[in-house]
Design a protein around this motif. Structure first.
Motif, PDB file in Angstrom:
ATOM      1  N   VAL A   1       0.853  -1.243   0.018  1.00 35.37           N
ATOM      2  CA  VAL A   1      -0.034  -0.033  -0.062  1.00 35.37           C
ATOM      3  C   VAL A   1       0.796   1.169   0.053  1.00 35.37           C
ATOM      4  O   VAL A   1       1.612   1.406   0.840  1.00 35.37           O
ATOM      5  N   THR A   2       1.043   1.927  -1.184  1.00 37.80           N
ATOM      6  CA  THR A   2       1.833   3.011  -1.097  1.00 37.80           C
ATOM      7  C   THR A   2       1.633   4.110  -2.232  1.00 37.80           C
ATOM      8  O   THR A   2       0.550   3.902  -2.943  1.00 37.80           O
ATOM      9  N   THR A   3       2.344   5.272  -2.124  1.00 43.19           N
ATOM     10  CA  THR A   3       2.232   6.263  -3.211  1.00 43.19           C
ATOM     11  C   THR A   3       2.873   6.103  -4.338  1.00 43.19           C
ATOM     12  O   THR A   3       3.123   6.706  -5.324  1.00 43.19           O
ATOM     13  N   GLU A   4       4.094   5.005  -4.163  1.00 42.39           N
ATOM     14  CA  GLU A   4       5.166   4.708  -5.253  1.00 42.39           C
ATOM     15  C   GLU A   4       4.071   4.069  -6.322  1.00 42.39           C
ATOM     16  O   GLU A   4       4.081   2.746  -6.239  1.00 42.39           O
ATOM     17  N   ALA A   5       4.003   4.605  -7.446  1.00 40.03           N
ATOM     18  CA  ALA A   5       3.162   3.872  -8.386  1.00 40.03           C
ATOM     19  C   ALA A   5       4.119   3.661  -9.587  1.00 40.03           C
ATOM     20  O   ALA A   5       3.404   3.429 -10.808  1.00 40.03           O
ATOM     21  N   GLN A   6       5.262   3.986  -9.648  1.00 35.77           N
ATOM     22  CA  GLN A   6       6.185   3.981 -11.028  1.00 35.77           C
ATOM     23  C   GLN A   6       6.211   2.432 -11.579  1.00 35.77           C
ATOM     24  O   GLN A   6       6.359   1.692 -10.646  1.00 35.77           O
ATOM     25  N   LYS A   7       5.995   2.382 -12.565  1.00 37.90           N
ATOM     26  CA  LYS A   7       6.112   1.099 -13.028  1.00 37.90           C
ATOM     27  C   LYS A   7       7.369   0.157 -12.655  1.00 37.90           C
ATOM     28  O   LYS A   7       7.298  -1.206 -12.431  1.00 37.90           O
ATOM     29  N   SER A   8       8.568   0.743 -12.565  1.00 42.38           N
ATOM     30  CA  SER A   8       9.600   0.099 -12.112  1.00 42.38           C
ATOM     31  C   SER A   8       9.526  -0.367 -10.682  1.00 42.38           C
ATOM     32  O   SER A   8       9.852  -1.357 -10.290  1.00 42.38           O
ATOM     33  N   GLN A   9       8.776   0.429  -9.811  1.00 41.43           N
ATOM     34  CA  GLN A   9       8.707   0.134  -8.319  1.00 41.43           C
ATOM     35  C   GLN A   9       7.614  -0.988  -8.406  1.00 41.43           C
ATOM     36  O   GLN A   9       8.003  -1.753  -7.355  1.00 41.43           O
ATOM     37  N   VAL A  10       6.709  -0.985  -9.216  1.00 42.99           N
ATOM     38  CA  VAL A  10       5.605  -2.036  -9.001  1.00 42.99           C
ATOM     39  C   VAL A  10       6.258  -3.386  -9.562  1.00 42.99           C
ATOM     40  O   VAL A  10       6.096  -4.417  -8.743  1.00 42.99           O
ATOM     41  N   ILE A  11       7.133  -3.327 -10.344  1.00 45.12           N
ATOM     42  CA  ILE A  11       7.728  -4.498 -10.976  1.00 45.12           C
ATOM     43  C   ILE A  11       8.896  -4.986  -9.781  1.00 45.12           C
ATOM     44  O   ILE A  11       8.811  -6.084  -9.661  1.00 45.12           O
ATOM     45  N   ALA A  12       9.641  -4.302  -9.218  1.00 46.52           N
ATOM     46  CA  ALA A  12      10.427  -4.577  -8.341  1.00 46.52           C
ATOM     47  C   ALA A  12       9.633  -5.387  -7.134  1.00 46.52           C
ATOM     48  O   ALA A  12       9.905  -6.342  -6.329  1.00 46.52           O
ATOM     49  N   ALA A  13       8.514  -4.659  -6.669  1.00 42.36           N
ATOM     50  CA  ALA A  13       7.677  -5.134  -5.572  1.00 42.36           C
ATOM     51  C   ALA A  13       7.173  -6.664  -6.017  1.00 42.36           C
ATOM     52  O   ALA A  13       7.129  -7.442  -5.164  1.00 42.36           O
ATOM     53  N   ILE A  14       6.762  -6.722  -7.035  1.00 52.92           N
ATOM     54  CA  ILE A  14       6.120  -7.966  -7.637  1.00 52.92           C
ATOM     55  C   ILE A  14       7.505  -9.174  -7.501  1.00 52.92           C
ATOM     56  O   ILE A  14       7.169 -10.207  -7.261  1.00 52.92           O
ATOM     57  N   GLN A  15       8.582  -8.634  -7.975  1.00 55.79           N
ATOM     58  CA  GLN A  15       9.691  -9.525  -7.969  1.00 55.79           C
ATOM     59  C   GLN A  15      10.051  -9.973  -6.630  1.00 55.79           C
ATOM     60  O   GLN A  15      10.545 -11.051  -6.429  1.00 55.79           O
ATOM     61  N   ALA A  16       9.998  -9.161  -5.752  1.00 54.84           N
ATOM     62  CA  ALA A  16      10.187  -9.361  -4.436  1.00 54.84           C
ATOM     63  C   ALA A  16       9.189 -10.241  -3.675  1.00 54.84           C
ATOM     64  O   ALA A  16       9.392 -11.000  -2.595  1.00 54.84           O
ATOM     65  N   GLY A  17       8.072 -10.527  -4.207  1.00 50.29           N
ATOM     66  CA  GLY A  17       6.997 -11.551  -3.773  1.00 50.29           C
ATOM     67  C   GLY A  17       5.628 -10.812  -3.403  1.00 50.29           C
ATOM     68  O   GLY A  17       4.876 -11.453  -2.607  1.00 50.29           O
ATOM     69  N   VAL A  18       5.511  -9.478  -3.697  1.00 52.51           N
ATOM     70  CA  VAL A  18       4.296  -8.992  -3.406  1.00 52.51           C
ATOM     71  C   VAL A  18       3.069  -9.549  -4.210  1.00 52.51           C
ATOM     72  O   VAL A  18       3.326  -9.841  -5.286  1.00 52.51           O
ATOM     73  N   ASN A  19       1.901  -9.844  -3.659  1.00 48.90           N
ATOM     74  CA  ASN A  19       0.860 -10.334  -4.507  1.00 48.90           C
ATOM     75  C   ASN A  19      -0.064  -9.531  -4.895  1.00 48.90           C
ATOM     76  O   ASN A  19      -0.699  -9.799  -5.924  1.00 48.90           O
ATOM     77  N   ASP A  20      -0.145  -8.284  -4.288  1.00 46.84           N
ATOM     78  CA  ASP A  20      -1.044  -7.226  -5.055  1.00 46.84           C
ATOM     79  C   ASP A  20      -0.255  -5.902  -4.604  1.00 46.84           C
ATOM     80  O   ASP A  20       0.387  -5.620  -3.791  1.00 46.84           O
ATOM     81  N   TYR A  21      -1.143  -4.757  -5.211  1.00 47.24           N
ATOM     82  CA  TYR A  21      -0.426  -3.378  -5.065  1.00 47.24           C
ATOM     83  C   TYR A  21      -1.743  -2.420  -4.957  1.00 47.24           C
ATOM     84  O   TYR A  21      -2.692  -2.745  -5.449  1.00 47.24           O
ATOM     85  N   LEU A  22      -1.849  -1.683  -3.933  1.00 46.82           N
ATOM     86  CA  LEU A  22      -2.872  -0.619  -3.676  1.00 46.82           C
ATOM     87  C   LEU A  22      -2.180   0.573  -3.773  1.00 46.82           C
ATOM     88  O   LEU A  22      -1.157   1.090  -2.836  1.00 46.82           O
ATOM     89  N   THR A  23      -2.441   1.656  -4.540  1.00 46.35           N
ATOM     90  CA  THR A  23      -1.862   3.082  -4.695  1.00 46.35           C
ATOM     91  C   THR A  23      -2.704   3.968  -3.694  1.00 46.35           C
ATOM     92  O   THR A  23      -3.821   4.081  -3.859  1.00 46.35           O
ATOM     93  N   LYS A  24      -1.917   4.671  -2.898  1.00 45.48           N
ATOM     94  CA  LYS A  24      -2.545   5.943  -1.952  1.00 45.48           C
ATOM     95  C   LYS A  24      -2.616   6.909  -2.781  1.00 45.48           C
ATOM     96  O   LYS A  24      -1.639   7.235  -3.723  1.00 45.48           O
ATOM     97  N   PRO A  25      -3.579   7.842  -2.808  1.00 44.01           N
ATOM     98  CA  PRO A  25      -4.645   7.626  -1.692  1.00 44.01           C
ATOM     99  C   PRO A  25      -5.752   6.880  -2.285  1.00 44.01           C
ATOM    100  O   PRO A  25      -5.791   6.679  -3.749  1.00 44.01           O
TER     101      PRO A  25
END
Length: 119
Positions: A79-103
């Motif tokens: 759950v984050t304000t970080e919505a850049q594609k590279s960061q989303v990809i990094a999170a998924i590669q690290a093992g995140v199951n889903d992503y929710l952008t603030k707000p």
């Protein structure tokens, strides 16, 4: 079901907890930074983790990496304000199951939770 909510903002933790309560989740463990989140997880296994990306001591990405290194398959939603594609990809590669952008709206969080929450 027990959920770990890791966010350095007390207000954001309250918002997330309110949304969890609205879908019937009442067992909640709170962490105010990444290290607290890792320690809490090790001491009290949970069924789902909601973690912020930007936190003191350890980032949400560190939390994901360390929990995955323990062999855990617990669902993790970033759950984050970080919505850049590279960061989303990094999170998924690290093992995140889903992503929710603030707000986000409560309904957005509920939609994500519905994938993982069984009360």
């Amino acid at each position: 079901m027990k959920v770990l909510v890791a966010d350095d903002s007390g207000i954001m933790r309250k918002i997330i907890i309110r949304s969890l309560n609205a879908v019937g989740v009442t067992e909640i463990v709170e962490a105010a930074d990444g290290q607290e989140a890792i320690d809490a997880y090790k001491n009290e296994p949970v069924d789902l983790i909601l973690t912020d990306w930007n936190m003191p001591n350890k980032s949400g990405l560190d939390v994901v990496t360390e929990i995955r290194a323990l062999g855990s398959t617990v669902p993790i939603i970033m759950v984050t304000t970080e919505a850049q594609k590279s960061q989303v990809i990094a999170a998924i590669q690290a093992g995140v199951n889903d992503y929710l952008t603030k707000p986000f709206e409560a309904d957005d969080l509920r939609a994500k939770l519905d994938k993982f929450v069984t009360v």
